[in-house]
Design a protein around this motif. Structure first.
Motif, PDB file in Angstrom:
ATOM      1  N   ALA A 167       3.655   3.453   1.940  1.00 51.32           N
ATOM      2  CA  ALA A 167       4.510   2.979   0.725  1.00 51.32           C
ATOM      3  C   ALA A 167       5.402   1.929   1.254  1.00 51.32           C
ATOM      4  CB  ALA A 167       5.221   4.103   0.227  1.00 51.32           C
ATOM      5  N   ALA A 168       6.295   1.461   0.351  1.00 55.52           N
ATOM      6  CA  ALA A 168       7.211   0.117   0.663  1.00 55.52           C
ATOM      7  C   ALA A 168       8.154   0.638   1.663  1.00 55.52           C
ATOM      8  CB  ALA A 168       7.611  -0.384  -0.465  1.00 55.52           C
ATOM      9  N   ASP A 169       8.466   1.986   1.765  1.00 62.00           N
ATOM     10  CA  ASP A 169       9.503   2.475   2.659  1.00 62.00           C
ATOM     11  C   ASP A 169       8.848   2.696   3.889  1.00 62.00           C
ATOM     12  OD1 ASP A 169       8.348   4.608   2.164  1.00 62.00           O
ATOM     13  OD2 ASP A 169      10.003   5.747   1.298  1.00 62.00           O
ATOM     14  N   GLY A 170       7.614   2.634   4.270  1.00 62.39           N
ATOM     15  CA  GLY A 170       7.180   2.988   5.477  1.00 62.39           C
ATOM     16  C   GLY A 170       6.412   4.479   5.664  1.00 62.39           C
ATOM     17  N   THR A 171       6.805   5.223   4.585  1.00 67.48           N
ATOM     18  CA  THR A 171       6.000   6.445   4.704  1.00 67.48           C
ATOM     19  C   THR A 171       4.663   6.656   4.027  1.00 67.48           C
ATOM     20  OG1 THR A 171       7.157   7.039   2.529  1.00 67.48           O
ATOM     21  CG2 THR A 171       8.362   7.503   4.490  1.00 67.48           C
ATOM     22  N   LEU A 172       3.924   7.522   4.441  1.00 69.61           N
ATOM     23  CA  LEU A 172       2.522   7.522   3.944  1.00 69.61           C
ATOM     24  C   LEU A 172       2.476   8.231   2.540  1.00 69.61           C
ATOM     25  CD1 LEU A 172       0.585   9.120   7.074  1.00 69.61           C
ATOM     26  CD2 LEU A 172       0.227   7.171   6.249  1.00 69.61           C
ATOM     27  N   LEU A 173       1.658   7.596   1.819  1.00 68.49           N
ATOM     28  CA  LEU A 173       1.298   8.153   0.469  1.00 68.49           C
ATOM     29  C   LEU A 173       0.738   9.426   0.779  1.00 68.49           C
ATOM     30  CD1 LEU A 173      -0.757   4.852  -1.204  1.00 68.49           C
ATOM     31  CD2 LEU A 173       1.828   5.790  -1.298  1.00 68.49           C
ATOM     32  N   PRO A 174       1.044  10.412  -0.219  1.00 72.44           N
ATOM     33  CA  PRO A 174       0.732  11.771  -0.023  1.00 72.44           C
ATOM     34  C   PRO A 174      -1.010  11.860   0.158  1.00 72.44           C
ATOM     35  CG  PRO A 174       2.292  11.589  -1.992  1.00 72.44           C
ATOM     36  CD  PRO A 174       2.118  10.306  -1.428  1.00 72.44           C
TER      37      PRO A 174
ATOM     38  N   ALA B 266       1.628  -4.151   9.744  1.00 71.20           N
ATOM     39  CA  ALA B 266       0.018  -3.938   9.796  1.00 71.20           C
ATOM     40  C   ALA B 266      -0.218  -2.772   8.970  1.00 71.20           C
ATOM     41  CB  ALA B 266      -0.297  -4.051  11.260  1.00 71.20           C
ATOM     42  N   ALA B 267       0.541  -1.637   9.105  1.00 71.43           N
ATOM     43  CA  ALA B 267       0.347  -0.325   8.566  1.00 71.43           C
ATOM     44  C   ALA B 267       0.589  -0.527   6.833  1.00 71.43           C
ATOM     45  CB  ALA B 267       1.112   0.565   9.043  1.00 71.43           C
ATOM     46  N   ARG B 268       1.475  -1.221   6.711  1.00 73.10           N
ATOM     47  CA  ARG B 268       1.704  -1.371   5.171  1.00 73.10           C
ATOM     48  C   ARG B 268       0.599  -2.245   4.659  1.00 73.10           C
ATOM     49  NH1 ARG B 268       7.613  -2.604   6.155  1.00 73.10           N
ATOM     50  NH2 ARG B 268       8.994  -0.972   5.712  1.00 73.10           N
ATOM     51  N   ALA B 269       0.038  -3.092   5.121  1.00 76.05           N
ATOM     52  CA  ALA B 269      -0.913  -4.062   4.665  1.00 76.05           C
ATOM     53  C   ALA B 269      -2.162  -3.453   4.624  1.00 76.05           C
ATOM     54  CB  ALA B 269      -1.226  -5.113   5.648  1.00 76.05           C
ATOM     55  N   THR B 270      -2.279  -2.188   4.895  1.00 72.89           N
ATOM     56  CA  THR B 270      -3.494  -1.265   4.722  1.00 72.89           C
ATOM     57  C   THR B 270      -3.602  -0.613   3.219  1.00 72.89           C
ATOM     58  OG1 THR B 270      -2.590   0.906   5.647  1.00 72.89           O
ATOM     59  CG2 THR B 270      -3.624  -0.584   7.206  1.00 72.89           C
ATOM     60  N   GLY B 271      -2.250  -0.555   2.616  1.00 78.03           N
ATOM     61  CA  GLY B 271      -2.086   0.091   1.449  1.00 78.03           C
ATOM     62  C   GLY B 271      -2.052   1.708   1.653  1.00 78.03           C
ATOM     63  N   LEU B 272      -2.102   2.104   2.763  1.00 79.16           N
ATOM     64  CA  LEU B 272      -1.798   3.557   2.918  1.00 79.16           C
ATOM     65  C   LEU B 272      -0.601   3.940   3.041  1.00 79.16           C
ATOM     66  CD1 LEU B 272      -4.525   3.980   5.773  1.00 79.16           C
ATOM     67  CD2 LEU B 272      -4.826   4.657   3.546  1.00 79.16           C
TER      68      LEU B 272
ATOM     69  N   PRO C 260      -1.465  -5.705  -0.367  1.00 78.48           N
ATOM     70  CA  PRO C 260      -2.038  -4.773   0.694  1.00 78.48           C
ATOM     71  C   PRO C 260      -3.316  -4.460   0.281  1.00 78.48           C
ATOM     72  CG  PRO C 260       0.090  -4.236   0.174  1.00 78.48           C
ATOM     73  CD  PRO C 260      -0.033  -4.924  -0.646  1.00 78.48           C
ATOM     74  N   GLY C 261      -4.153  -3.891   1.206  1.00 79.22           N
ATOM     75  CA  GLY C 261      -5.387  -3.391   0.818  1.00 79.22           C
ATOM     76  C   GLY C 261      -5.484  -2.503  -0.407  1.00 79.22           C
ATOM     77  N   GLY C 262      -6.635  -2.415  -1.281  1.00 81.12           N
ATOM     78  CA  GLY C 262      -6.684  -1.435  -2.148  1.00 81.12           C
ATOM     79  C   GLY C 262      -6.015  -1.791  -3.704  1.00 81.12           C
ATOM     80  N   TYR C 263      -5.208  -2.901  -3.788  1.00 77.55           N
ATOM     81  CA  TYR C 263      -4.487  -3.250  -4.909  1.00 77.55           C
ATOM     82  C   TYR C 263      -5.260  -4.007  -5.775  1.00 77.55           C
ATOM     83  CZ  TYR C 263       0.057  -1.663  -3.106  1.00 77.55           C
ATOM     84  OH  TYR C 263       0.916  -0.811  -2.521  1.00 77.55           O
ATOM     85  N   GLY C 264      -6.675  -4.427  -5.332  1.00 78.94           N
ATOM     86  CA  GLY C 264      -7.402  -5.012  -6.588  1.00 78.94           C
ATOM     87  C   GLY C 264      -7.469  -6.433  -6.204  1.00 78.94           C
ATOM     88  N   LYS C 265      -7.476  -6.983  -5.023  1.00 75.52           N
ATOM     89  CA  LYS C 265      -7.710  -8.567  -4.909  1.00 75.52           C
ATOM     90  C   LYS C 265      -9.000  -8.907  -5.313  1.00 75.52           C
ATOM     91  CE  LYS C 265      -6.362  -8.461  -0.769  1.00 75.52           C
ATOM     92  NZ  LYS C 265      -6.051  -7.415  -0.409  1.00 75.52           N
TER      93      LYS C 265
ATOM     94  N   ARG D   1     -12.408   7.864   5.639  1.00 70.50           N
ATOM     95  CA  ARG D   1     -12.615   7.395   6.972  1.00 70.50           C
ATOM     96  C   ARG D   1     -12.920   6.051   7.182  1.00 70.50           C
ATOM     97  NH1 ARG D   1     -13.922  10.578  10.874  1.00 70.50           N
ATOM     98  NH2 ARG D   1     -13.914  12.754   9.747  1.00 70.50           N
ATOM     99  N   ALA D   2     -13.409   5.394   6.304  1.00 71.02           N
ATOM    100  CA  ALA D   2     -13.542   3.882   6.503  1.00 71.02           C
ATOM    101  C   ALA D   2     -12.344   2.978   6.386  1.00 71.02           C
ATOM    102  CB  ALA D   2     -14.397   3.336   5.189  1.00 71.02           C
ATOM    103  N   ASP D   3     -11.343   3.706   5.759  1.00 70.51           N
ATOM    104  CA  ASP D   3      -9.959   2.948   5.709  1.00 70.51           C
ATOM    105  C   ASP D   3      -9.359   3.177   7.061  1.00 70.51           C
ATOM    106  OD1 ASP D   3      -9.793   2.172   2.878  1.00 70.51           O
ATOM    107  OD2 ASP D   3      -9.993   4.329   2.571  1.00 70.51           O
ATOM    108  N   LEU D   4      -9.653   3.902   7.843  1.00 72.46           N
ATOM    109  CA  LEU D   4      -8.892   4.635   8.931  1.00 72.46           C
ATOM    110  C   LEU D   4      -9.822   3.955  10.528  1.00 72.46           C
ATOM    111  CD1 LEU D   4      -7.857   8.134   8.007  1.00 72.46           C
ATOM    112  CD2 LEU D   4      -6.285   6.048   8.044  1.00 72.46           C
ATOM    113  N   ASP D   5     -10.916   4.068  10.250  1.00 72.96           N
ATOM    114  CA  ASP D   5     -11.858   3.930  11.445  1.00 72.96           C
ATOM    115  C   ASP D   5     -11.519   2.313  12.227  1.00 72.96           C
ATOM    116  OD1 ASP D   5     -12.672   6.348  11.461  1.00 72.96           O
ATOM    117  OD2 ASP D   5     -14.550   6.069  10.863  1.00 72.96           O
ATOM    118  N   TRP D   6     -11.241   1.434  11.450  1.00 71.62           N
ATOM    119  CA  TRP D   6     -11.270   0.172  11.973  1.00 71.62           C
ATOM    120  C   TRP D   6      -9.836  -0.410  12.172  1.00 71.62           C
ATOM    121  CZ3 TRP D   6      -8.450  -3.446   9.387  1.00 71.62           C
ATOM    122  CH2 TRP D   6      -7.797  -3.085   8.183  1.00 71.62           C
ATOM    123  N   LEU D   7      -9.054   0.455  11.947  1.00 68.69           N
ATOM    124  CA  LEU D   7      -7.773   0.255  12.332  1.00 68.69           C
ATOM    125  C   LEU D   7      -7.487   0.127  13.956  1.00 68.69           C
ATOM    126  CD1 LEU D   7      -5.508   2.356   9.860  1.00 68.69           C
ATOM    127  CD2 LEU D   7      -6.140  -0.024   9.546  1.00 68.69           C
ATOM    128  N   ASP D   8      -6.403  -0.741  14.389  1.00 68.73           N
ATOM    129  CA  ASP D   8      -6.270  -0.789  15.757  1.00 68.73           C
ATOM    130  C   ASP D   8      -5.685   0.361  16.314  1.00 68.73           C
ATOM    131  OD1 ASP D   8      -4.009  -3.335  15.409  1.00 68.73           O
ATOM    132  OD2 ASP D   8      -3.520  -1.537  15.828  1.00 68.73           O
TER     133      ASP D   8
END
Length: 788
Positions: free
Chosen positions: A222-229, A214-220, A35-40, A169-176
């Motif tokens: 967690a694996a269980d679908g809940t938002l990181l704090p 698609a939400a998981r792929a943002t890196g925002l 996902p995004g933010g993992y250092g690719k 903000r940059a992580d959120l604004d471009w999402l559909d």
């Protein structure tokens, strides 16, 4: 990334192996997935560097998930040919057919490199030394996602700075739009509710699944679908308010439709949403009422302009939260509005508030005006409490927990004046048991537990009172509105038993809360302080508190359920020679008793207090009148018999006629009905008035025993440096020394030990001589070392 993360990236064993293969000159075809933010990007930089160091060419492509199909197909052909080095990095979503085909071709050549979040140890390694004390906090907030760890690298405290939140903000604004909706739903706690998400996103399970991926792929996420704090905070802070309200409103509507809870969904919308959320706010208020009535009141207020039904609900919630001013104001608005459907419910709320305000008579009239079964029962309680026996049969209660409990409360109160204490107690305790499951979720003018405790205290059953009050506290009976009353009654039991420290702790705990007491509770609190001061012979506190006592009595008209504090005030008034200020209230109490037919249960304790007031005022004839009144009740109850005998014994002692056997029997009788302090006082008074040395010693031992002290009380061992001095004190001298060091005056010490203040002074003079002290300060210093 920070310098430490770019110059020395966290190399996994899999990446290290890939770099070694590149260095060997072997062909490499590899997919890098995360996902995004993992250092690719950082990983690709290391791979490019390795290819350059090896002197070979390679196609290294980042963010392949964003490429058009034609470029992806071209990359696949390059991989399939096997002639060139190809490394492609991409997110797991979106996954087009062309990307899936490319991933398949890469996978056949070498398993994909799956980037993982940092472990706690890796977070520690990449954080600067200044932030390493916050490793756990950073790891918990970010879930180990490298990009977010880097954003928190400059933290100095466990708080999220506004600039860090703004960086999302940059992580959120471009999402559909659908992904943004999902993130808002996840922030609201609905990340795993596929039924709600389907209704929110307007798609089937597959469509919802695509949005989640698609939400998981943002890196925002967690694996269980809940938002990181950290992402939850950012989504809440940076999303448009109208979108956030719309998502939560839609989720609340869907939840209401399915009969589910909505409180956590709508709680954050207080103050930002209005009438359009009325149904959700009402439902949420119902959920919050039992555990947080103040929140329920705020939820209902958030609806804005509303009708009588919501106003009554707000009045109930406000009353249960202890805001009786708001409750009465709201109830009065409905009563005066002419809304026939809700006037009765509003009247019931106002009546209950008035009961807590000490206006039992006015509250009773409002209860009689309300048509509900509970109001009819509460009206009966108010009638009896103000001196009017009901002429009609008790109302038949509907088969509900509240109506049944209220009916039993009314029955128990009527039985307290028409039947025996045992019968009344049994009924009231059944009422308490019936309402126990409701706990704090009901609005009551009084709890059956409090009424049962009053009956028990008036009939010499403090153990029963203590037990029923403990149950009420454990089950939060009556909620926050009744909590103070239960604690004050527990304090009253402690005071009667002579446990003045525990009684004092009750008052101190209430003061720490800092919340003004309603008149009924204030009346008992002031009476408790007066009673403690009188028993401690603390004249200064007695004088200081007396003005409050007079004001408390003025604010709370006399009713049957305030006889305990009224009796305590009567003895204090006599002690301060200010009986005339209390006389009208005592007359009102006697008239009330007469109107009820002079019921034994309520009359005996008042006569007992009046007896002692007369003794203190040296009005022998008045004291004899009260003793005669007690004698008239002697055969009506066990408690009345014990108190009547004790009254006669006390008058004999004051007249100089000390029969040690009779005094001890009377004192033990008082002790048996919970009046431990009075019991010890009677024995002590007799001891200092008898000329028989053997009887005096026997009665003093009895007084100490009944006061909860043995005749050979264990003493604290003195420090070795003063052991010789300690041995110079007799048991009695040591007892006197302990109390003087504790700050009591000679008069207070004498009252506590049933000796005169002059005797205490003689003891202190002998102690000073034995210890060879030249001053009082030196004496007290040595005594502190001896007795602690």
């Amino acid at each position: 990334m920070s310098p430490s993360m770019t110059a020395h990236p966290m190399l996994s064993p899999q990446l290290t192996q890939v770099l070694e293969v590149i260095a060997s000159g072997a062909s490499v075809r590899l997919g890098v997935v995360s996902p995004g933010g993992y250092g690719k990007t950082t990983v690709l930089r290391e791979i490019r560097r390795a290819f350059e160091d090896a002197g070979v060419t390679a196609s290294v492509v980042d963010d392949a998930h964003l490429l058009p199909d034609t470029e992806l197909l071209a990359l696949r052909s390059l991989v399939e040919q096997g002639d060139e080095n190809v490394v492609v990095a991409y997110r797991p979503w979106p996954r087009s057919r062309a990307l899936a085909a490319l991933a398949e071709s890469l996978g056949r050549a070498r398993p994909a490199l799956m980037l993982e979040p940092f472990t706690r140890e890796q977070v520690r390694a990449v954080l600067p030394a200044s932030a390493r004390g916050l490793v756990d906090y950073v790891h918990q907030q970010t879930g180990g996602v490298p990009r977010f760890v880097q954003r928190l690298a400059g933290l100095s405290t466990a708080e999220l700075p506004s600039e860090v939140v703004a960086s999302f903000r940059a992580d959120l604004d471009w999402l559909d739009a659908d992904v943004q909706k999902y993130l808002l739903a996840a922030e609201a706690g609905a990340a795993l509710r596929l039924d709600l998400l389907g209704g929110l996103l307007g798609g089937d399970v597959d469509a919802v699944g695509d949005v989640i991926e698609a939400a998981r792929a943002t890196g925002l996420v967690a694996a269980d679908g809940t938002l990181l704090p950290i992402a939850r905070v950012a989504v809440a802070a940076l999303s448009r308010t109208d979108r956030r309200i719309a998502v939560r409103q839609k989720l609340a509507e869907l939840q209401l439709r399915s009969g589910g809870p909505v409180l956590e969904l709508v709680r954050p919308l207080i103050g930002v949403a209005g009438p359009e959320m009325a149904a959700a706010f009402r439902a949420a208020a119902d959920e919050a009422l039992a555990t947080d009535p103040a929140l329920a009141a705020r939820l209902l207020a958030a609806i804005g302009t509303a009708g009588a039904e919501v106003a009554v609900r707000r009045a109930v919630a406000s009353a249960m939260a202890g805001d009786l001013d708001a409750a009465m104001r709201l109830a009065d608005q409905v009563i005066s509005s002419g809304d026939q459907a809700h006037r009765g419910a509003a009247a019931e709320v106002a009546a209950i508030a008035l009961a807590h305000r000490g206006q039992l008579a006015r509250g009773t009239e409002l209860h009689r005006w309300s048509p509900s079964a509970t109001s009819s029962a509460f009206a009966v309680i108010g009638q009896v409490g103000t001196g009017r026996l009901p002429t009609a049969a008790l109302p038949v209660a509907p088969p509900t927990m509240l109506d049944g409990g209220a009916s039993l409360m009314a029955q128990g109160v009527v039985e307290s004046v028409t039947s025996s204490a045992t019968t009344s107690l049994s009924t009231l305790m059944r009422a308490a048991g019936l309402l126990e499951p409701a706990g704090k979720a009901v609005l009551l003018p009084d709890t059956p537990a409090a009424l049962a405790a009053l009956v028990a205290l008036h009939s010499g059953e403090p153990g029963v009172a203590e037990s029923v009050l403990d149950r009420a506290v454990a089950t939060s009976s009556g909620g926050a509105l009744m909590a103070v009353r239960h604690r004050l009654l527990r304090g009253w039991i402690a005071m009667q038993r002579g446990n003045l420290a525990q009684a004092r702790e009750t008052l101190l705990a209430l003061r720490k809360v800092g919340r003004p007491l309603e008149p009924r509770d204030w009346l008992f609190a002031v009476a408790l302080e007066i009673g403690i001061a009188r028993r401690n012979s603390d004249l200064a506190t007695l004088k200081r508190t007396w003005e409050q006592a007079c004001e408390a009595v003025l604010r709370h008209p006399v009713d049957l359920f305030t006889f305990l504090p009224l009796g305590e005030f009567a003895t204090a008034a006599a002690r301060l020679r200010d009986q005339h200020r209390l006389a009208p209230h005592l007359t009102a109490a006697r008239n009330l008793l007469r109107d009820l037919g002079d019921p034994c249960l309520w009359a005996v304790p008042l006569h007992w207090s009046a007896l002692h007031a007369a003794i203190i005022a040296e009005e022998t004839s008045v004291a004899e009148e009260h003793a005669a009144s007690l004698a008239a009740y002697r055969d009506r109850s066990r408690y009345a018999g014990i108190v009547s005998v004790a009254a006669e014994s006390w008058l004999d002692v004051l007249a100089g006629k000390v029969d040690a056997d009779q005094v001890e029997e009377s004192a033990r009788g008082l002790h048996a009905v919970g009046q431990w302090w009075d019991a010890a006082r009677l024995a002590g008074q007799a001891a200092i008035r008898t000329s028989d040395r053997q009887a005096m010693v026997r009665l003093l031992d009895c007084a100490r025993l009944l006061q909860g002290r043995t005749t050979a009380t264990a003493r604290k061992q003195p420090e070795p440096v003063v052991e010789a001095d300690a041995g110079k004190l007799s048991d009695r001298e040591r007892e006197v020394a302990e109390l003087v060091v504790g700050g009591l005056t000679y008069k207070q010490v004498g009252d506590r030990l049933f000796i005169s203040a002059k005797t205490v002074e003689h003891h202190m003079a002998r102690i000073r001589q034995r210890l060879g002290c030249s001053s009082r300060a030196e004496l007290l210093d040595q005594l502190r070392q001896i007795v602690g």
